[in-house]
Scaffold this active site. Structure first.
Site, PDB file in Angstrom:
ATOM      1  N   HIS A 107       2.652  33.030  -2.179  1.00 52.28           N
ATOM      2  CA  HIS A 107       3.122  31.855  -1.425  1.00 52.28           C
ATOM      3  C   HIS A 107       3.177  30.620  -2.304  1.00 52.28           C
ATOM      4  O   HIS A 107       2.385  30.464  -3.248  1.00 52.28           O
ATOM      5  CB  HIS A 107       2.288  31.631  -0.157  1.00 52.28           C
ATOM      6  CG  HIS A 107       0.859  31.283  -0.377  1.00 52.28           C
ATOM      7  ND1 HIS A 107       0.424  29.989  -0.488  1.00 52.28           N
ATOM      8  CD2 HIS A 107      -0.254  32.056  -0.495  1.00 52.28           C
ATOM      9  CE1 HIS A 107      -0.893  29.978  -0.646  1.00 52.28           C
ATOM     10  NE2 HIS A 107      -1.330  31.230  -0.666  1.00 52.28           N
ATOM     11  N   ASP A 109       3.425  27.416  -0.919  1.00 46.71           N
ATOM     12  CA  ASP A 109       2.888  26.243  -0.229  1.00 46.71           C
ATOM     13  C   ASP A 109       1.397  26.133  -0.518  1.00 46.71           C
ATOM     14  O   ASP A 109       0.778  27.086  -0.996  1.00 46.71           O
ATOM     15  CB  ASP A 109       3.130  26.332   1.288  1.00 46.71           C
ATOM     16  CG  ASP A 109       2.456  27.547   1.910  1.00 46.71           C
ATOM     17  OD1 ASP A 109       2.519  28.646   1.318  1.00 46.71           O
ATOM     18  OD2 ASP A 109       1.824  27.400   2.986  1.00 46.71           O
ATOM     19  N   ASP A 140      -4.505  29.025  -5.752  1.00 45.01           N
ATOM     20  CA  ASP A 140      -4.025  29.455  -4.424  1.00 45.01           C
ATOM     21  C   ASP A 140      -2.701  28.781  -4.116  1.00 45.01           C
ATOM     22  O   ASP A 140      -2.675  27.760  -3.466  1.00 45.01           O
ATOM     23  CB  ASP A 140      -5.099  29.092  -3.381  1.00 45.01           C
ATOM     24  CG  ASP A 140      -4.754  29.564  -1.989  1.00 45.01           C
ATOM     25  OD1 ASP A 140      -3.814  30.356  -1.836  1.00 45.01           O
ATOM     26  OD2 ASP A 140      -5.428  29.128  -1.035  1.00 45.01           O
ATOM     27  N   GLU A 174       2.580  30.121   4.195  1.00 47.34           N
ATOM     28  CA  GLU A 174       1.384  30.967   4.354  1.00 47.34           C
ATOM     29  C   GLU A 174       0.178  30.177   4.837  1.00 47.34           C
ATOM     30  O   GLU A 174      -0.587  30.631   5.681  1.00 47.34           O
ATOM     31  CB  GLU A 174       1.055  31.666   3.031  1.00 47.34           C
ATOM     32  CG  GLU A 174       0.066  32.815   3.174  1.00 47.34           C
ATOM     33  CD  GLU A 174      -1.390  32.423   2.975  1.00 47.34           C
ATOM     34  OE1 GLU A 174      -2.262  33.273   3.165  1.00 47.34           O
ATOM     35  OE2 GLU A 174      -1.664  31.248   2.628  1.00 47.34           O
ATOM     36  N   ASP A 202      -3.430  36.889  -4.180  1.00 45.76           N
ATOM     37  CA  ASP A 202      -3.617  35.642  -3.426  1.00 45.76           C
ATOM     38  C   ASP A 202      -5.056  35.568  -2.896  1.00 45.76           C
ATOM     39  O   ASP A 202      -5.288  35.113  -1.790  1.00 45.76           O
ATOM     40  CB  ASP A 202      -2.596  35.590  -2.271  1.00 45.76           C
ATOM     41  CG  ASP A 202      -2.716  34.315  -1.459  1.00 45.76           C
ATOM     42  OD1 ASP A 202      -3.223  33.310  -1.994  1.00 45.76           O
ATOM     43  OD2 ASP A 202      -2.307  34.323  -0.275  1.00 45.76           O
ATOM     44  N   HIS A 235     -11.083  -0.858  23.181  1.00 43.77           N
ATOM     45  CA  HIS A 235     -12.218  -1.567  22.581  1.00 43.77           C
ATOM     46  C   HIS A 235     -13.491  -1.046  23.272  1.00 43.77           C
ATOM     47  O   HIS A 235     -13.620  -1.123  24.502  1.00 43.77           O
ATOM     48  CB  HIS A 235     -12.023  -3.065  22.872  1.00 43.77           C
ATOM     49  CG  HIS A 235     -13.005  -3.962  22.187  1.00 43.77           C
ATOM     50  ND1 HIS A 235     -14.370  -3.790  22.254  1.00 43.77           N
ATOM     51  CD2 HIS A 235     -12.812  -5.059  21.411  1.00 43.77           C
ATOM     52  CE1 HIS A 235     -14.969  -4.733  21.570  1.00 43.77           C
ATOM     53  NE2 HIS A 235     -14.039  -5.525  21.031  1.00 43.77           N
ATOM     54  N   THR A 337     -14.773   0.072  16.126  1.00 48.17           N
ATOM     55  CA  THR A 337     -15.394   0.252  17.445  1.00 48.17           C
ATOM     56  C   THR A 337     -14.311   0.559  18.475  1.00 48.17           C
ATOM     57  O   THR A 337     -13.934  -0.286  19.276  1.00 48.17           O
ATOM     58  CB  THR A 337     -16.194  -0.996  17.844  1.00 48.17           C
ATOM     59  OG1 THR A 337     -15.375  -2.135  17.629  1.00 48.17           O
ATOM     60  CG2 THR A 337     -17.477  -1.107  17.052  1.00 48.17           C
ATOM     61  N   SER A 424      -7.595  35.052   4.878  1.00 49.15           N
ATOM     62  CA  SER A 424      -6.534  35.767   5.596  1.00 49.15           C
ATOM     63  C   SER A 424      -5.208  35.608   4.864  1.00 49.15           C
ATOM     64  O   SER A 424      -4.931  34.545   4.303  1.00 49.15           O
ATOM     65  CB  SER A 424      -6.376  35.168   6.999  1.00 49.15           C
ATOM     66  OG  SER A 424      -7.645  35.011   7.600  1.00 49.15           O
ATOM     67  N   HIS A 452      -8.654  25.583  -1.320  1.00 50.95           N
ATOM     68  CA  HIS A 452      -8.729  24.753  -0.103  1.00 50.95           C
ATOM     69  C   HIS A 452      -9.723  23.596  -0.255  1.00 50.95           C
ATOM     70  O   HIS A 452      -9.891  22.820   0.677  1.00 50.95           O
ATOM     71  CB  HIS A 452      -9.102  25.568   1.149  1.00 50.95           C
ATOM     72  CG  HIS A 452      -8.096  26.594   1.520  1.00 50.95           C
ATOM     73  ND1 HIS A 452      -7.950  27.086   2.791  1.00 50.95           N
ATOM     74  CD2 HIS A 452      -7.146  27.229   0.790  1.00 50.95           C
ATOM     75  CE1 HIS A 452      -6.981  27.987   2.820  1.00 50.95           C
ATOM     76  NE2 HIS A 452      -6.482  28.090   1.601  1.00 50.95           N
TER      77      HIS A 452
HETATM   78  C1  LIG Z   1      -6.646  33.978   1.140  1.00 52.41           C
HETATM   79  C2  LIG Z   1      -5.424  33.087   1.069  1.00 52.41           C
HETATM   80  N1  LIG Z   1      -5.257  32.601  -0.242  1.00 52.41           N
HETATM   81  C3  LIG Z   1      -5.538  31.941   2.047  1.00 52.41           C
HETATM   82  O1  LIG Z   1      -6.040  30.901   1.672  1.00 52.41           O
HETATM   83  N2  LIG Z   1      -5.092  32.132   3.278  1.00 52.41           N
HETATM   84  C4  LIG Z   1      -5.197  31.171   4.340  1.00 52.41           C
HETATM   85  C5  LIG Z   1      -4.152  31.576   5.354  1.00 52.41           C
HETATM   86  C6  LIG Z   1      -4.037  30.762   6.580  1.00 52.41           C
HETATM   87  C7  LIG Z   1      -3.629  31.233   7.773  1.00 52.41           C
HETATM   88  N3  LIG Z   1      -3.589  30.201   8.621  1.00 52.41           N
HETATM   89  C8  LIG Z   1      -3.945  29.141   7.975  1.00 52.41           C
HETATM   90  N4  LIG Z   1      -4.193  29.490   6.712  1.00 52.41           N
HETATM   91  C9  LIG Z   1      -6.589  31.197   4.940  1.00 52.41           C
HETATM   92  O2  LIG Z   1      -7.274  32.219   4.846  1.00 52.41           O
HETATM   93  O3  LIG Z   1      -7.003  30.152   5.485  1.00 52.41           O
HETATM   94 ZN   LIG Z   2      -3.295  31.762  -0.657  1.00 52.80          ZN
HETATM   95 ZN   LIG Z   3      -5.005  29.272   0.876  1.00 53.76          ZN
END
Ligand SMILES: C[C@H](N)C(=O)N[C@@H](Cc1c[nH]cn1)C(=O)O
Ligand SMILES: [Zn+2]
Ligand SMILES: [Zn+2]
Length: 482
Positions: A107, A109, A140, A174, A202, A235, A337, A424, A452
């Site tokens: 991926h 992105d 990643d 992804e 990945d 407020h 606030t 995932s 991440h």
């Molecule tokens: C394991 C992979 N590199 C990754 O980071 N996948 C994400 C995919 C995902 C699905 N919904 C949002 N992100 C993850 O595992 O968070």
């Molecule tokens: Zn990934």
């Molecule tokens: Zn990722």
């Protein structure tokens, strides 16, 4: 690339020497990729994701691929607004009926990143320091995707015949649940017809020294909870005490989901979790994983489990629930606030065999509805699943796994560990189901890459040796039956 010279025989030493000689160029190209802020989760960055996909398609074409871009239509956001989805690249290189066909997926992105989150440097400007390449997407998944391209280019530059036909699926959504990809692949199902093996890079090694081959992923079900208490922000001095506050409702709901020791409070959530098979724990006890190093690496005082096997099982074969954030809530430094008028709580559940996203969605929303009723708040409330992605698990006794392990041994001179991944990759199960062939994950990055997280990086060593592993794997995978 059209090649008029006579093909040279396979020579891994020559390929690895070529990869070493081109290290600087490979690093420079990763820098270009990192500098494109292809964040899929925000509308504002969508043009950058599209640019990134087209940038990659051009590189593939320059290396002789046919790389077609497939449009996926629009994405509709919970507020009803729409934006165009980035296209998917379906590419191929070589159509020799005598050769096997390998499908690679990756991926383009990335997750969001801001320097203010605590990055030492700008996340979308690659920094090369102490043998590490810092930047969002380094590990990643931009580094691994470019690794595949460079491995193929190494064969071409040395006039070595590519041992397999290559197909690729590179997407730009992804990190946001691979929206639209299932439908596209089902529509273009003949694209996968002749695929013999699938390989995805990945994910990450478990630690920092030992390479691995990965045979499982958790799925992910992502939920939003919306609570609205007023027509505009208020407020807190003027209105506090007279209003049922949305944020207090939200904290109450989010706090009801999971206990301090990670137990998910949703009734029945564990019912479909695959029972432990006989001696399953032995599978985890043999894996090289140091629980203290792990704890120190993430900077935690104390983990939920002190024990290696329990920790691996909690990451790989049991579900977990994580709370990610509250949209609309005040999060800047200083003291504002305000009573926010509307907040959206975000959490996800990582799911495992044999849990099903739709069933998890039903159990979770029913639980939250009951909590909401018990709260007895007059505010407006809605809880729903925004995305549900499947887990995946594959057998280890097949040639794809053997070829990957051999490639690792050839380059790193160690036998890999066989791991599962807590993260995932939503499309993996569909590849397995549609092709009926073996799918494996062959990670390039290390366990401390910080995917991440702040200061994501890939080590130059992993980037370069990982490219050599791909060179070797392309050869090994072609050896079945030879
Ligand atoms: C394991 C992979 N590199 C990754 O980071 N996948 C994400 C995919 C995902 C699905 N919904 C949002 N992100 C993850 O595992 O968070
Ligand atoms: Zn990934
Ligand atoms: Zn990722």
């Amino acid at each position: 690339m059209a090649d008029t010279k006579e093909a040279k025989p396979f020579d891994l030493n020559a390929l690895t020497a070529h990869v070493d000689a081109n290290k600087d160029a490979y690093i420079k190209l990763l820098g270009e990729a990192i500098n494109i802020p292809s964040v899929s989760s925000s509308k504002e960055h969508r043009s950058q994701v599209i640019y990134m996909v087209k940038w990659m398609a051009n590189l593939l074409r320059e290396s002789g691929f046919s790389a077609e871009l497939f449009e996926l239509g629009d994405e509709t956001f919970p507020d009803g607004s729409k934006t165009v989805l980035p296209p998917v690249i379906l590419g191929h290189l070589g159509k020799d009926p005598k050769k096997k066909t390998l499908l690679i997926y990756g991926h383009l992105d990335v997750q969001p990143a801001h320097k203010e989150d605590g990055w030492a440097t700008e996340p979308f400007e690659m920094v090369h320091k102490d043998g590490r390449l810092f930047g969002r997407g380094a590990s990643d998944d931009k580094g691994p995707v470019l690794g595949w391209l460079h491995a193929i280019q190494a064969y071409q530059a040395l006039h070595m015949e590519l041992p397999v036909n290559i197909k690729c699926v590179f997407e730009g959504m992804e990190e946001s649940g691979s929206k639209g990809l299932d439908e596209l692949l089902i529509k273009q199902k003949e694209f996968l017809d002749d695929v013999d093996y699938v390989c995805i890079s990945d994910n990450y090694w478990l630690g920092t020294t030992k390479p691995c081959v990965t045979y499982g992923l958790r799925g992910v079900c992502y939920f939003f909870i919306e609570v609205q208490c007023a027509a505009k922000d208020l407020h807190s001095g003027l209105y506090g005490g007279s209003v049922h506050e949305a944020m207090s409702d939200m904290v109450y709901l989010l706090n009801s989901l999971v206990s301090v020791d990670g137990r998910i409070a949703i009734p029945g959530i564990m019912d479909d979790v695959e029972p432990l098979f006989k001696n399953e724990k032995l599978v985890y006890s043999d894996i090289e994983f140091n629980i203290d190093e792990y704890r120190q690496m993430i900077g935690c005082k104390k983990l939920i489990h002190e024990d290696k096997v329990k920790t691996l099982m909690s990451r790989w074969r049991y579900p977990s629930l994580s709370i990610h954030g509250i949209e609309g809530a005040f999060h800047d430094p200083g003291q504002k606030t305000v009573i926010p008028r509307k907040v959206i709580g975000k959490f996800s559940i990582r799911i495992v065999p044999d849990q099903k996203p739709q069933h998890i969605a039903k159990q979770t929303v029913e639980f939250l509805d009951a909590q909401w009723k018990a709260r007895n708040s007059p505010n407006t409330y809605k809880a729903y699943m925004v995305d549900g992605g499947n887990h995946w698990k594959a057998p280890l006794d097949n040639f794809n796994v053997k070829a990957a392990a051999k490639a690792i041994k050839n380059v790193y001179n160690v036998e890999p560990d066989f791991t599962r991944e807590g993260g995932s990759i939503p499309i993996t199960l569909l590849f397995q189901e549609m092709t009926g062939k073996s799918v494996i994950l062959l990670p390039m990055g290390a366990g401390d890459d910080g995917a991440h997280s702040q200061n994501e990086k890939i080590d130059v060593r992993n980037y370069i040796e990982g490219t050599k592993v791909f060179c070797s794997y392309l050869h090994e995978i072609a050896q079945e039956g030879k």
